[in-house]
Scaffold this active site. Sequence first.
Site, mmCIF file in Angstrom:
data_model
loop_
_atom_site.group_PDB
_atom_site.id
_atom_site.type_symbol
_atom_site.label_atom_id
_atom_site.label_comp_id
_atom_site.label_asym_id
_atom_site.label_seq_id
_atom_site.Cartn_x
_atom_site.Cartn_y
_atom_site.Cartn_z
ATOM 1 N N SER A 168 -5.500 -1.780 -3.038
ATOM 2 C CA SER A 168 -5.022 -0.568 -2.379
ATOM 3 C C SER A 168 -3.514 -0.715 -2.248
ATOM 4 O O SER A 168 -3.006 -1.391 -1.340
ATOM 5 C CB SER A 168 -5.669 -0.401 -1.000
ATOM 6 O OG SER A 168 -7.060 -0.201 -1.125
ATOM 7 N N THR A 169 -2.785 -0.118 -3.186
ATOM 8 C CA THR A 169 -1.333 -0.314 -3.199
ATOM 9 C C THR A 169 -0.658 0.305 -1.978
ATOM 10 O O THR A 169 0.440 -0.102 -1.602
ATOM 11 C CB THR A 169 -0.736 0.302 -4.480
ATOM 12 O OG1 THR A 169 -1.111 1.678 -4.559
ATOM 13 C CG2 THR A 169 -1.229 -0.437 -5.705
ATOM 14 N N CYS A 170 -1.347 1.307 -1.378
ATOM 15 C CA CYS A 170 -0.736 1.897 -0.188
ATOM 16 C C CYS A 170 -0.677 0.905 0.956
ATOM 17 O O CYS A 170 0.140 1.030 1.861
ATOM 18 C CB CYS A 170 -1.507 3.144 0.229
ATOM 19 S SG CYS A 170 -3.241 2.823 0.592
ATOM 20 N N MET A 171 -1.564 -0.093 0.953
ATOM 21 C CA MET A 171 -1.575 -1.110 2.007
ATOM 22 C C MET A 171 -1.175 -2.481 1.490
ATOM 23 O O MET A 171 -1.232 -3.459 2.229
ATOM 24 C CB MET A 171 -2.973 -1.204 2.630
ATOM 25 C CG MET A 171 -3.473 0.082 3.265
ATOM 26 S SD MET A 171 -2.433 0.611 4.635
ATOM 27 C CE MET A 171 -2.760 -0.704 5.796
#
Length: 1075
Positions: free
Chosen positions: A1041-1044
């Site tokens: 999860s690149t957002c996290m």
Amino acid sequence: MYSFEGDFRRKPIQSLRGASKKEEKNQLLIRAQIERQRREEVRLQHESATKIQAYFRSYAVRKRKMVAVRNEFDQRIQSLHGPESPDMKTLVSLQQQLSFFYRDQLDSQRLIWVCQNIMKKKEDYLAYLSTSIPGGLHHLQKLLLLCLRHLTDVVKTTAPIAIPMRMLEMFTSPDIYRSHRFTRSPDGPVHHTWLYLINHGYFDNLRVILEAKVPPDLERTPVAPTPLADSILGLIMGPVSYAIQHKNQSFSHVILKAVCQSLLCPAYSEQIEHFLLPAMAYGRFPFPFVDLIQALISDTAVNIKQGSQVNGRPKRSSSSVEMTPWLLGALVTLADKYIEVLNTKQTVDFLSVLKKLLSSLPTCEVEDDDDSDDEMDVDQLFPTEGLQKIQQDCMTFLNSPNFVHRVIDCLGNKMSHDIVSAICVICHALMTHHHLEIHKVRLLYSLAFSKSFIRGLWSVCTTTSNWTVMGTEASLIQMLACGVDLSDDDIQRIVPLLAIFCAMFNHFLYTIHDADFYGDTTASSMPFSLEELIPMTLVLRDTCLGVIELANPDTRLSISEDYQEALIQAGMKDKPRQKEEQDRNNHMWAYLFKVTSSLVRQLYSRDTRRMFCPQNFWLSDRVSIQADKPSQIYRAQGSVFTRRPFGAMKSLTKTAPDEDGPPLSNTDVKNLVILTELPFVVTFEERFKILQKLIQTDRQEHQGEMTHFLSGPSISVMIRRNYIYEDAFDKLSPENEPNLKLKMRVQLINAAGLDEAGIDGGGIFREFLSELLKTGFDPNRGMFCHTTDLLLYPNPKSAFLMENYTKHYYFLGRMLGKAIYENMLVELPFASFFLSKILSRHGGNLDIHHLASLDPELYRNLLSLKTYEGDVVDLGLDFTTVNDDFGQTKVVELKPGGHQIAVDNHNKIEYIHLMADHKLNKQIRVQCTAFRQGMSDVLNLDWLRMFDHHELQVLISGAITPVNIEDLQRHTNYSGGYTDSHPIIRMFWKVVEQFTNRQKRQLLKFVTSCSRPPLLGFKDLYPAFCVHYGGNEPDRLPTASTCMNLLRLPEFSDEKTMKTKLLYAVESESGFELS
């Protein structure tokens, strides 16, 4: 009576109570004071009345006596029989009576009668005066003064003036006194007569006569237009010629100072400008130009020695010469003839006088803007026509070959400190007070391109010293570099020298190619070697820092106006500086900092293109700027952190540049100057932290605090993955989204038209922006193209690919600015010249030095043309170039009519620079301007100017350094049951350490959407890198999860399986579809 206090008598006791009424003590004291004042006023009135009465009585007696003597004079004349002349005793007695009662309106005819009789028997008259009358010469001098007064009185009438003028001519001639001895002094009667007349306004009266009797509308000529004008010129030049013949220096100085005071210093009349000055320079009377220079120097020395002041200003004696623009004009007119015959010492003296007179020309206040290359208009600087004419004459003289050759010859004979100092003060006045550019004045550019002068000037700068209180000799430039407050005399000694050196060497370097600068050519034109440049650069860098400290001291002396006045009245030698003097000094310091910092920046620019200084050479241990410390320069939308003229920085400590906070402290102002003018003295890490702090403050103002909770103002767009650029260009245009500083959330749509999985918490946006920039800057799209080194720069032919190409460059500039704004790294290798255009303060224009990064072959060919030893005409070049626009050739002229101008040995330098300007600037000017405008819409370019082009590339793409796995492991978090001691985690790090550097970058991109580590290490990665438990299914692939910045790592049974699964996942380069 005796008392115990030692008094032998009792003191009288005065009762202040009054006789019959009660009165308060304060009222009684006031009444007594008023009575004393009244008695004092009465006493003063009585004394004044007595003086007035005495004066009037004496005046009345003198007046009656004059009337009586005048009547007696007339009776004695009438008693003479017929035309018979009186005897000498009677004539001299009549002359004495005339001197007593003479009045201009009443006695002019009596004066003419006496003069006629004296001229008839001049020899007998002189013999009688010298033998029979004590002080006879004084009686003659008084008579000559009456003749002079009579001429002044009747000059505007039709009364005859021949007899008084003949008297002056006759009795100021040395020949008439040869057989008469009036005084025992060896100077002679003519000497004393001239001194007497000059002390009583001789030249002032002759100026009135000249302006009344010589026609005003004359052409400029040294020839007298009328016989009367020639006679007046003879009277003016009489004492000057006498001084030349007798070679008495003190007498000559008195005469020439009087000439200056009466004729040359006041504003010119047409008669003086068109006739007297040309006649002095080129007429029949020789003029002692060298003596005039010596007189002016001695006058200045006497005034400096006296050093008295009135109301804080220097007090000039009545015999001193005022330095005025009109005196400068006269000196330039005379020097035009005599400059060639001066020897070296006389030339130095002339330059010393000239440097003082140049400061007398009035100047107009202009904004001290470093980026302004516009020269001041002459009409704006000199509103009056007379001063404008003087300024033009002065510039014509300074541009004359005779003056420049004389200066160069003096420098060639001996590079002494006096010569160099005088020349530098003149150049300093021209460039600071009159705002003249080096390339506009022959003297300035002749010296700027003289290797010997620049080298000698630096030697003088470094050897100019003063003695300290410890008895040691200290270099003034070293003291300046240490921030030591110098005395006024030391400032005047070192500042003009250093300022002119920096300005001229800076101008010189603009014309030197890198090959000459680094000594790659056989005959280098550089005045210094690279080994000599290193310590020089160090001194100049420290000098800039020292000037900053002097301009912004930590404490300031505060003295009230009343206390200043008290100090002046007490005769204090070191007076507090007045406001005008402070403004003048501030302007001088501002100009010194401007030219010195400009030279240091140019040397730094050379060093960034090709290093010649040691590693970390530019960092200064005197500068301690830390981004973590609280400061006012990070507030208010970056309005504080803006480059301003150096002279305007001090105002920031008094008034706030915005209404968002208090004024800046001196420390903040010093740091602001350093970061905007000399940022390279601060480490890259600290500057990057400052940039992040500026962006963070700006981001908070636009995005607010609720953005972390997926609320607040934001930009939401839906983008098709297969049409990322097209959709982004349409939906993120300025018309649709004017403020790109807001938080952006992206929803990607796959090829099937379905929304991709995932909620954008920042990761999808980063992936979107990364892919968008790769697509937009792809050379196949046509907006950018590659250099021979595969570096990106705007495509000059983009105008032929699409109509609205400027909008695309504006869009790409905004997107790249957004990436930096969001602290996101994108792998886009730009050409160094294009990055320099982004950082340029001069509209993006670059010089030929940057051509090597665009077209190395063309750069080498142009340099070979410069050193071509044959006839350039044989190469068949002209001032044109050929553009190939998709198969269509087009001839472009480098200058108007260029196809008809052949390149030869005389204009080849112009051709080289025009060709480089065409390739670097003109071809891509529109594209670069639109790109800069788009970038500045999101990011303040002044913030980026803290970095050079190499560092800007690092800001955009990150440092090309291996991924530090130890640093990553040290700043990694774990969740879902994993800990740093879990067997799977230990296996994971063991596997990752076996990856190649490319595979490590792929892993980093898989988790964070960026393949390069943060610039300051993984401690600044937000959110922190995290490994989460991904289940115990052995066939499941790792997901992210690149957002996290979250890696979901399943439990694998062995290292081989984990490595295979990890490599498969990170090398697939799938988006959020992988699971």
